[in-house]
Scaffold this motif. Structure first.
Motif, short mmCIF file in Angstrom:
data_model
loop_
_atom_site.label_atom_id
_atom_site.label_comp_id
_atom_site.label_asym_id
_atom_site.label_seq_id
_atom_site.Cartn_x
_atom_site.Cartn_y
_atom_site.Cartn_z
N VAL A 1 0.84 -1.20 0.00
CA VAL A 1 0.00 0.00 0.00
C VAL A 1 0.87 1.25 0.00
N GLN A 2 1.97 1.23 0.73
CA GLN A 2 2.83 2.40 0.80
C GLN A 2 3.57 2.64 -0.51
N ASP A 3 4.07 1.57 -1.12
CA ASP A 3 4.94 1.72 -2.29
C ASP A 3 4.39 1.09 -3.57
N PRO B 1 -7.19 2.60 -1.53
CA PRO B 1 -7.05 1.37 -0.75
C PRO B 1 -7.69 1.53 0.62
N PHE B 2 -8.05 0.42 1.22
CA PHE B 2 -8.54 0.46 2.60
C PHE B 2 -7.36 0.26 3.54
N PRO B 3 -7.51 0.58 4.83
CA PRO B 3 -6.39 0.40 5.77
C PRO B 3 -5.89 -1.04 5.76
N LEU C 1 -2.46 -0.28 -7.43
CA LEU C 1 -3.21 0.86 -6.88
C LEU C 1 -3.25 2.03 -7.85
N ALA C 2 -4.33 2.77 -7.76
CA ALA C 2 -4.45 4.00 -8.56
C ALA C 2 -3.62 5.10 -7.89
#
Length: 196
Positions: free
Chosen positions: A58-60, A158-160, A188-189
């Protein structure tokens, strides 16, 4: 049970909310599941780096395009083997219950799935739980780990990460099988796409 845990000084994944979710899951399993402690320890040895990978994704945007299950397995295998607590103890394709499992650590089976078409939530991962539970039973265990990659195109944020981590309980008899599950969000967008 007394235990001193300071996640700030000794983080599990490096992501505070994810660490807290893992500790909460572990504590609940310890008190309600009556599991063999070594099984839980070994399952968490797989779960922690996978949860870290989910947070990194999610971060990268680690998985920035749709990938097939075999490629996902290759990348997860490489990632897990890079952890000193796992290294050479990670097995690939051990047999259990008349099937071939993806990966395993000290008898704890890790089932990997990859979805390229539709967006998933943690609840959607339940469709894969019976397979992972069957491998656990065939290995004489009461726990398994399931890791699912959702690399479908994203049109929403994204969700957590911690909302994609949980435990499913599979019951075919009086003995429940616990499947620790991690959903990794990929492809991810860009955040700027949501302001257009």
């Amino acid at each position: 049970l007394l235990e001193g845990v300071d996640l700030a000084r000794q983080p599990l994944t490096g992501y505070g909310h994810v660490d807290q979710k893992i500790v909460d899951m572990r504590n609940e399993l310890r008190t309600t599941a009556r599991l063999v402690q070594q099984e839980l320890t070994d399952a968490l040895a797989l779960m922690v780096p996978l949860a870290s990978l989910a947070a990194q994704s999610v971060q990268d945007n680690v998985f920035n395009e749709p990938i097939a299950e075999d490629e996902f397995q290759k990348r997860v295998r490489q990632f897990l083997r890079s952890h000193p607590s796992i290294g050479s103890a990670l097995e690939e394709h051990p047999h259990a219950a008349r099937g071939i499992t993806d990966l395993a650590l000290r008898g704890i089976r890790l089932e990997l799935k990859a979805e390229k078409e539709k967006r998933l939530t943690l609840a959607d991962c339940e469709q894969y739980v019976a397979q992972a539970a069957t491998y656990a039973i065939g290995s004489g265990k009461r726990m398994a780990v399931l890791c699912v990659l959702d690399s479908s195109p994203k049109k929403v944020p994204p969700f957590p990460v911690e909302d994609g981590i949980g435990v499913f309980v599979h019951k075919t008899s009086d003995t429940p099988i616990y499947v620790l599950t991690v959903l990794i969000q990929g492809n991810l967008a860009k955040p700027s796409d949501f302001s257009r």
